[in-house]
Design a protein around this motif. Structure first.
Motif, short mmCIF file in Angstrom:
data_model
loop_
_atom_site.label_atom_id
_atom_site.label_comp_id
_atom_site.label_asym_id
_atom_site.label_seq_id
_atom_site.Cartn_x
_atom_site.Cartn_y
_atom_site.Cartn_z
N GLY A 24 0.94 -1.23 -0.01
CA GLY A 24 -0.02 0.02 0.02
C GLY A 24 0.88 1.33 0.05
N MET A 25 1.99 1.16 0.78
CA MET A 25 2.62 2.54 1.05
C MET A 25 3.51 2.81 -0.27
N THR A 26 4.26 1.62 -1.00
CA THR A 26 4.83 1.87 -2.19
C THR A 26 4.18 1.93 -3.44
N PRO A 33 -1.14 -6.73 -9.20
CA PRO A 33 -2.47 -6.95 -8.64
C PRO A 33 -2.60 -8.58 -8.12
N LEU A 34 -2.19 -9.33 -8.78
CA LEU A 34 -2.66 -10.81 -8.44
C LEU A 34 -1.73 -11.53 -7.23
N LEU A 35 -0.43 -10.85 -7.21
CA LEU A 35 0.36 -11.27 -6.29
C LEU A 35 -0.14 -10.56 -4.76
N PHE A 36 -0.74 -9.17 -5.21
CA PHE A 36 -1.42 -8.60 -3.92
C PHE A 36 -2.56 -9.30 -3.20
N ALA A 37 -3.34 -9.90 -4.49
CA ALA A 37 -4.89 -10.44 -4.39
C ALA A 37 -4.38 -11.70 -3.32
N TYR A 38 -3.33 -12.29 -3.92
CA TYR A 38 -2.97 -13.82 -3.26
C TYR A 38 -2.60 -13.48 -1.84
N LEU A 39 -1.72 -12.58 -1.43
CA LEU A 39 -1.25 -12.56 -0.25
C LEU A 39 -2.28 -11.86 0.66
N ALA A 40 -3.35 -11.15 0.22
CA ALA A 40 -4.36 -10.70 1.01
C ALA A 40 -5.55 -11.79 1.17
N TRP A 41 -5.53 -12.61 0.38
CA TRP A 41 -6.10 -13.96 0.55
C TRP A 41 -5.91 -14.82 1.56
#
Lengths: 255, 179
Positions: A24-26, A33-41
């Motif tokens: 979020g900061m950087t 987006p998919l890596l982010f979604a993966y980590l969020a999941w």
């Protein structure tokens, strides 16, 4: 749950939250987006599982395996994102990668899914382990193909791309090994499994934290002179060079 | 058991390959790649036909007939080193040709897999010949190389013919699929 498992679980949660906060900061979540979604999941899943483990232990196991399948699907997305990010500036290599991948994946997927089908009379958790291992194996083959393409075509890879590929590759590789051992050894492996699997996952999170802390924007291909773009002239030059080399060796050594 | 072994190898292979290859590819940037492609388009020419002088019988026969055993021993040792240096240079040049090709293909607008396979095959033959010559000289002498040549050229031409037929079959299959 032992103190070890709980500690690993908590450290994992902390690292996942740290990665997401850093995204979020950087602003790297927009680029991957998919890596982010993966980590969020995964973070959401971990919190939910922790709750289920203590409040509804009967639901925990089935929830765990359903969650694993959704993670697997998102994991395929991460694989695709790694490919896209590395090969997008080089469309010709991207086309080769697609052809090679289609061929290899069709072969491996048919083999592993057929094996899974044959073994489908086993107990549910065993079948799920085999199925997850087989799907992870398909991802492993995709990543190996990518690595070999990168070895042949000298595509520049920045630190962030390297980190994502290394981390996910490490995760897939260790999962394949882990799940294979769990399938082959059964309950005997369970005590090792509960120690090893979270430890491997923590290592992956550490790799991602180290490599994704300072996000590097994927490189755009530098402008290339028109004469270097022509594949036929590249091939012609190489053919000439190799033929001269062979002629040279034949004249000097093999005569 | 075979299946278990296959999956264990697959997992280990993935980790090893990723660590090894991604460490190497991280050292390049797009600008370096374009600059390298520019350099590579100017291929070096192959040196004068030194090999015949180094490996040919003229100097050997002369030294054998006219020099003392100590001089002969020194001459053989130096010739061996010289032959190896020359072959390493040939190997380096063949690597440079292929490296320039890989860089050129990466930046090009189109890549054809059958052509790539054919070039890889040519490169394989060139490198195998080079390595064979180096191997013979390392473990024997430059003179032994000429004696061993007959058999190896038959083997390499056999491999080449086999691989060329495979490429031809692949091209035909591709053409049929497209049709």
């Amino acid at each position: 749950m032992t103190l070890y498992t709980l500690t690993i679980w908590m450290v994992g949660l902390g690292l996942e939250a740290l990665l997401l906060a850093r995204a979020g900061m950087t602003g790297w979540w927009r680029k991957c987006p998919l890596l982010f979604a993966y980590l969020a999941w995964i973070l959401l899943q971990d919190v939910l599982f922790l709750f289920l483990y203590y409040q509804e232990p009967n639901w925990y196991q089935s929830a765990y395996w359903y969650g694993q399948f959704f993670s697997l699907a998102l994991g395929c997305g991460v694989c695709w994102e790694v490919f896209r990010s590395l090969l997008a500036p080089y469309p010709a290599v991207g086309r080769v990668a697609r052809s090679v991948l289609c061929l290899v994946l069709a072969l491996v997927a048919s083999k592993v899914l057929a094996d899974g089908w044959v073994n489908s009379n086993n107990h549910l958790s065993v079948t799920v382990i085999v199925l997850e291992r087989n799907l992870r194996a398909v991802q492993a083959v995709a990543l190996i193909s990518l690595a070999l393409l990168l070895a042949y075509f000298p595509i520049p890879v920045n630190r962030t791309q390297r980190g994502v590929a290394l981390g996910y590759g490490l995760f897939v590789g260790t999962s394949v090994i882990d799940l294979t051992a769990a399938d082959a050894l059964g309950l005997r492996f369970h005590s090792t499994w509960v120690i090893l699997q979270p430890l491997f996952y923590l290592t992956v999170l550490c790799v991602w934290c180290a490599y994704l802390w300072n996000f590097e924007v994927p490189q755009v291909a530098a402008p290339v002179p028109q004469d270097l773009l022509d594949y036929r002239s590249v091939v012609g030059r190489t053919r000439k060079g190799l033929a001269e080399g062979l002629r040279y060796l034949r004249n000097n050594v093999f005569r | 058991m075979n299946q278990t072994f296959f999956f264990l190898i697959l997992g280990t292979l993935l980790i090893a390959i990723l660590f090894f290859l991604l460490r190497q590819s991280g050292r390049r940037s797009t600008e370096q790649l374009t600059a390298a492609a520019d350099d590579a388009s100017q291929l070096e020419s192959w040196p004068e036909d030194l090999g015949e002088r180094i490996l040919g019988p003229a100097d050997w026969d002369y030294v054998q007939e006219n020099a003392s055993s100590e001089v002969q021993r020194l001459f053989y040792a130096e010739r061996k080193e010289l032959a190896l240096c020359w072959l390493y240079e040939v190997r380096r040049k063949s690597q440079a040709v292929m490296r320039s090709h890989r860089i050129g293909s990466t930046l090009s607008d189109n890549i054809r897999i059958p052509l790539e396979l054919r070039l890889l095959l040519d490169y394989f033959v060139l490198r195998t010949s080079c390595e064979f010559a180096i191997f013979i000289i390392l473990f024997s002498s430059p003179r032994a190389l000429r004696r061993a040549v007959g058999s190896t050229s038959r083997v390499t031409s056999c491999i080449r013919n086999l691989a060329e037929s495979l490429v031809r079959v692949n091209t035909l299959l591709n053409r049929e699929n497209r049709a």
